[in-house]
Design an enzyme around this catalytic site. Sequence first.
Site, PDB file in Angstrom:
ATOM      1  N   GLY A  10     -11.442  39.806  -0.126  1.00  0.00           N
ATOM      2  CA  GLY A  10     -13.049  39.706  -0.501  1.00  0.00           C
ATOM      3  C   GLY A  10     -13.188  39.263  -2.338  1.00  0.00           C
ATOM      4  CD  GLN A  11     -18.090  37.200  -4.301  1.00  0.00           C
ATOM      5  OE1 GLN A  11     -18.731  37.012  -5.324  1.00  0.00           O
ATOM      6  NE2 GLN A  11     -19.393  38.718  -3.790  1.00  0.00           N
ATOM      7  CB  ILE A  36     -11.261  50.201   6.980  1.00  0.00           C
ATOM      8  CG1 ILE A  36     -12.633  49.565   7.179  1.00  0.00           C
ATOM      9  CG2 ILE A  36     -10.424  49.697   6.011  1.00  0.00           C
ATOM     10  CD1 ILE A  36     -13.339  49.752   5.563  1.00  0.00           C
ATOM     11  CB  ALA A  59     -18.060  45.713   2.075  1.00  0.00           C
ATOM     12  CE1 TYR A 124     -23.707  45.601   2.602  1.00  0.00           C
ATOM     13  CE2 TYR A 124     -25.992  45.747   0.530  1.00  0.00           C
ATOM     14  CZ  TYR A 124     -23.847  45.793   0.742  1.00  0.00           C
ATOM     15  OH  TYR A 124     -23.647  45.753  -0.296  1.00  0.00           O
ATOM     16  CD1 TRP A 149     -28.468  42.098  -7.329  1.00  0.00           C
ATOM     17  CD2 TRP A 149     -29.188  40.956  -8.599  1.00  0.00           C
ATOM     18  NE1 TRP A 149     -29.844  41.379  -7.219  1.00  0.00           N
ATOM     19  CE2 TRP A 149     -30.147  41.122  -8.415  1.00  0.00           C
ATOM     20  CE3 TRP A 149     -29.293  39.638 -10.118  1.00  0.00           C
ATOM     21  CZ2 TRP A 149     -31.703  40.421  -8.803  1.00  0.00           C
ATOM     22  CZ3 TRP A 149     -30.678  38.942 -10.818  1.00  0.00           C
ATOM     23  CH2 TRP A 149     -31.781  39.981  -9.794  1.00  0.00           C
TER      24      TRP A 149
END
Length: 292
Positions: A10-11, A36, A59, A124, A149
């Site tokens: 991921g990022q 997970i 996530a 979320y 953000w």
Amino acid sequence: MRVLITGARGQVGHELMRLAPEGFEAVGMGSAELDIANADRMAAMVEQVRPQLIVNAAAYTAVDKAESEPERAFAVNRDGVANLAAAAERLGIPLLHISTDYVFAGDAGEPYREQDATGPTGVYGASKLAGERALLAGCSRPMILRTSWVFGAHGNNFVKTMLRLGREREELSVVADQRGCPTSAASIARTLWSLARQYREQGSLHWGLYHYSGTPACTWHDFAQEIFRQAHELGLLPRLPVVHAIATAQYPTPARRPAWSVLDCSKLREAHGIAPSDWRDELRAVLMELGK
């Protein structure tokens, strides 16, 4: 020190692997290698890796999709974190975890502090808040970093979307009544590694819940204009598109976004000496990387 990084594709996970400091062995697992939410598989993997520290960057982050997939969102963001907390506790090691501004209702007028009342407005945010609680209840060495953000050169995010739209259109509309703090994935990764270094050197941290985001606060409209200004300056955009400011009500989405997502990051600076970074400088680094 061996560190298991979940969500390594991921990022933030990507930046954690890229920025791993000397003296750390970063073992990265993406969701394809390590789900997970699968308690047995995860426990076996942790036993196999035998890390001295876990950083959870995994996530379920599809904010709108979560409204129609609440079971999956909670499976990853709550149950997955509980699984990691249990594994960390068995090994007697810390778990560093990333959470979100979406745990708040977004109706404040001052920067949110860690002790302020939560009140997520969507699935979320609710699932991430449940994950925070699972970690605090299940692990005696928890470190939660709420951020907001997130953007970077890797993965899907607002910066890359704006660059694409800026090339395709001469005019576009962006929401101007939501205020928050853009935060680069690289700055989050550097912060987590700084905490890992402090833990390695001191054998402990001031465990608990912290906020970390970029500075200064802005609206999505402000953010978009700065993206276009810098991208044009760097030669990534042939022209500056016209950016119209619109209200959230004019851009309906399945999940309700917080109107106020500004986080107070003073606790992290006081406890661990880590100050927020200027997102405009971080943005330039991301754009330069994207322009290579």
